[in-house]
Motif scaffolding. Structure first.
Motif, PDB file in Angstrom:
ATOM      1  N   ILE A 137      38.689  35.609  47.457  1.00 15.83           N
ATOM      2  CA  ILE A 137      37.249  35.445  47.238  1.00 15.83           C
ATOM      3  C   ILE A 137      36.701  36.580  46.382  1.00 15.83           C
ATOM      4  CG2 ILE A 137      34.985  35.502  48.378  1.00 15.83           C
ATOM      5  CD1 ILE A 137      36.288  33.919  50.692  1.00 15.83           C
ATOM      6  N   LEU A 138      37.057  37.800  46.714  1.00 14.23           N
ATOM      7  CA  LEU A 138      36.535  38.944  45.970  1.00 14.23           C
ATOM      8  C   LEU A 138      37.044  38.978  44.536  1.00 14.23           C
ATOM      9  CD1 LEU A 138      36.797  41.653  48.755  1.00 14.23           C
ATOM     10  CD2 LEU A 138      34.708  40.578  47.887  1.00 14.23           C
ATOM     11  N   PHE A 139      38.297  38.595  44.331  1.00 11.60           N
ATOM     12  CA  PHE A 139      38.879  38.651  42.986  1.00 11.60           C
ATOM     13  C   PHE A 139      38.406  37.485  42.107  1.00 11.60           C
ATOM     14  CE2 PHE A 139      42.338  38.153  39.864  1.00 11.60           C
ATOM     15  CZ  PHE A 139      42.392  39.440  39.369  1.00 11.60           C
ATOM     16  N   TYR A 140      38.461  36.278  42.633  1.00  5.80           N
ATOM     17  CA  TYR A 140      38.176  35.114  41.803  1.00  5.80           C
ATOM     18  C   TYR A 140      36.720  34.663  41.823  1.00  5.80           C
ATOM     19  CZ  TYR A 140      43.151  34.675  41.064  1.00  5.80           C
ATOM     20  OH  TYR A 140      44.438  34.922  40.696  1.00  5.80           O
ATOM     21  N   PHE A 141      36.033  34.843  42.916  1.00  4.68           N
ATOM     22  CA  PHE A 141      34.648  34.389  43.004  1.00  4.68           C
ATOM     23  C   PHE A 141      33.649  35.490  42.664  1.00  4.68           C
ATOM     24  CE2 PHE A 141      36.973  31.298  45.392  1.00  4.68           C
ATOM     25  CZ  PHE A 141      36.336  30.102  45.122  1.00  4.68           C
ATOM     26  N   HIS A 142      34.028  36.744  42.915  1.00 11.24           N
ATOM     27  CA  HIS A 142      33.143  37.868  42.602  1.00 11.24           C
ATOM     28  C   HIS A 142      33.581  38.606  41.347  1.00 11.24           C
ATOM     29  CE1 HIS A 142      30.527  38.073  46.180  1.00 11.24           C
ATOM     30  NE2 HIS A 142      31.528  37.430  46.751  1.00 11.24           N
ATOM     31  N   ASP A 143      34.739  38.255  40.815  1.00 14.36           N
ATOM     32  CA  ASP A 143      35.294  38.895  39.616  1.00 14.36           C
ATOM     33  C   ASP A 143      35.383  40.408  39.754  1.00 14.36           C
ATOM     34  OD1 ASP A 143      35.612  36.476  38.222  1.00 14.36           O
ATOM     35  OD2 ASP A 143      33.506  36.497  37.624  1.00 14.36           O
ATOM     36  N   LEU A 144      35.736  40.863  40.942  1.00  9.37           N
ATOM     37  CA  LEU A 144      35.864  42.301  41.175  1.00  9.37           C
ATOM     38  C   LEU A 144      37.259  42.774  40.775  1.00  9.37           C
ATOM     39  CD1 LEU A 144      34.165  42.749  44.664  1.00  9.37           C
ATOM     40  CD2 LEU A 144      33.243  43.361  42.429  1.00  9.37           C
ATOM     41  N   PRO A 145      37.333  43.987  40.239  1.00 13.49           N
ATOM     42  CA  PRO A 145      38.661  44.547  39.946  1.00 13.49           C
ATOM     43  C   PRO A 145      39.392  44.916  41.236  1.00 13.49           C
ATOM     44  CG  PRO A 145      36.931  46.119  39.388  1.00 13.49           C
ATOM     45  CD  PRO A 145      36.255  44.846  39.803  1.00 13.49           C
ATOM     46  N   ILE A 146      40.687  45.028  41.145  1.00 12.70           N
ATOM     47  CA  ILE A 146      41.512  45.307  42.312  1.00 12.70           C
ATOM     48  C   ILE A 146      41.084  46.605  42.988  1.00 12.70           C
ATOM     49  CG2 ILE A 146      43.875  45.915  43.005  1.00 12.70           C
ATOM     50  CD1 ILE A 146      44.807  43.714  41.039  1.00 12.70           C
ATOM     51  N   LYS A 147      40.701  47.595  42.212  1.00 13.86           N
ATOM     52  CA  LYS A 147      40.263  48.878  42.769  1.00 13.86           C
ATOM     53  C   LYS A 147      39.054  48.690  43.694  1.00 13.86           C
ATOM     54  CE  LYS A 147      38.804  53.488  41.438  1.00 13.86           C
ATOM     55  NZ  LYS A 147      38.532  54.397  40.322  1.00 13.86           N
ATOM     56  N   ASP A 148      38.081  47.881  43.266  1.00 13.09           N
ATOM     57  CA  ASP A 148      36.892  47.638  44.086  1.00 13.09           C
ATOM     58  C   ASP A 148      37.239  46.833  45.344  1.00 13.09           C
ATOM     59  OD1 ASP A 148      35.458  49.014  42.207  1.00 13.09           O
ATOM     60  OD2 ASP A 148      34.412  47.263  41.386  1.00 13.09           O
ATOM     61  N   ILE A 149      38.148  45.888  45.196  1.00 14.08           N
ATOM     62  CA  ILE A 149      38.577  45.087  46.349  1.00 14.08           C
ATOM     63  C   ILE A 149      39.249  45.992  47.378  1.00 14.08           C
ATOM     64  CG2 ILE A 149      40.077  43.208  47.123  1.00 14.08           C
ATOM     65  CD1 ILE A 149      39.664  41.959  44.307  1.00 14.08           C
ATOM     66  N   ALA A 150      40.072  46.912  46.903  1.00 15.84           N
ATOM     67  CA  ALA A 150      40.735  47.855  47.799  1.00 15.84           C
ATOM     68  C   ALA A 150      39.707  48.698  48.544  1.00 15.84           C
ATOM     69  CB  ALA A 150      41.686  48.749  47.007  1.00 15.84           C
ATOM     70  N   THR A 151      38.640  49.081  47.860  1.00 15.73           N
ATOM     71  CA  THR A 151      37.581  49.862  48.495  1.00 15.73           C
ATOM     72  C   THR A 151      36.864  49.040  49.563  1.00 15.73           C
ATOM     73  OG1 THR A 151      37.239  51.132  46.464  1.00 15.73           O
ATOM     74  CG2 THR A 151      35.455  51.145  48.082  1.00 15.73           C
ATOM     75  N   ILE A 152      36.517  47.807  49.232  1.00 15.68           N
ATOM     76  CA  ILE A 152      35.811  46.939  50.176  1.00 15.68           C
ATOM     77  C   ILE A 152      36.665  46.666  51.403  1.00 15.68           C
ATOM     78  CG2 ILE A 152      34.953  44.590  50.543  1.00 15.68           C
ATOM     79  CD1 ILE A 152      33.956  44.648  47.640  1.00 15.68           C
ATOM     80  N   MET A 153      37.929  46.348  51.182  1.00 15.54           N
ATOM     81  CA  MET A 153      38.813  45.986  52.277  1.00 15.54           C
ATOM     82  C   MET A 153      39.413  47.208  52.971  1.00 15.54           C
ATOM     83  SD  MET A 153      40.681  42.606  50.666  1.00 15.54           S
ATOM     84  CE  MET A 153      41.548  42.228  52.191  1.00 15.54           C
TER      85      MET A 153
END
Length: 148
Positions: free
Chosen positions: A106-122
């Protein structure tokens, strides 16, 4: 609110119900308003807000402790897309994923977030995010040639 549509779509993916998704967005807005002083760097506002939303969605699901049917799925599906059936299949496949894989997808494909930001969120290492994305993408195997 600037991010309301994006937040609604994300909440809907978690709770699969229009009213509950709206409640989660409202709760997220309230929590963000109360905690805005804890945001240290303004450019990470979207990431910070998304993390609050995901936590609110999980809190809601724990509180409800119920399975909700795929009702009102048409509200999530974009009317501009070529094939609503493919979107419904994708939606069902995403909602059936393990929580970690679903969050990453969801974060990568629907929010277009970079992996670094996803790692921070998760709150996980970047390589773990990459693993979750790779394994989560395996859902397309069950779809008829569908792609994320």
């Amino acid at each position: 609110m600037l991010y309301s549509d994006q937040l609604y779509r994300t909440a809907f993916l978690y709770v699969r119900n229009r009213e509950d998704a709206l409640d989660i967005v409202q709760e997220t807005s309230y929590k963000a308003y109360i905690a805005i002083r804890t945001l240290k760097i303004n450019k990470y506002f979207s990431t910070w807000l998304t993390k609050i939303l995901i936590n609110s969605a999980y809190d809601f699901l724990k509180k409800k402790k119920r399975e909700s049917p795929l009702e009102n799925v048409e509200l999530f599906i974009s009317r501009n897309e070529k094939s609503n059936i493919e979107q419904i299949d994708l939606f069902i496949a995403i909602t059936n994923l393990n929580d970690n894989y679903r969050d990453a997808i969801i974060l990568f494909y629907f929010h277009d977030l970079p992996i670094k930001d996803i790692a921070t969120i998760m709150d996980i290492p970047e390589n773990t995010v990459k693993t979750y994305l790779h394994r989560g993408k395996q859902l397309r195997i069950g779809l008829k040639g569908g792609r994320i």
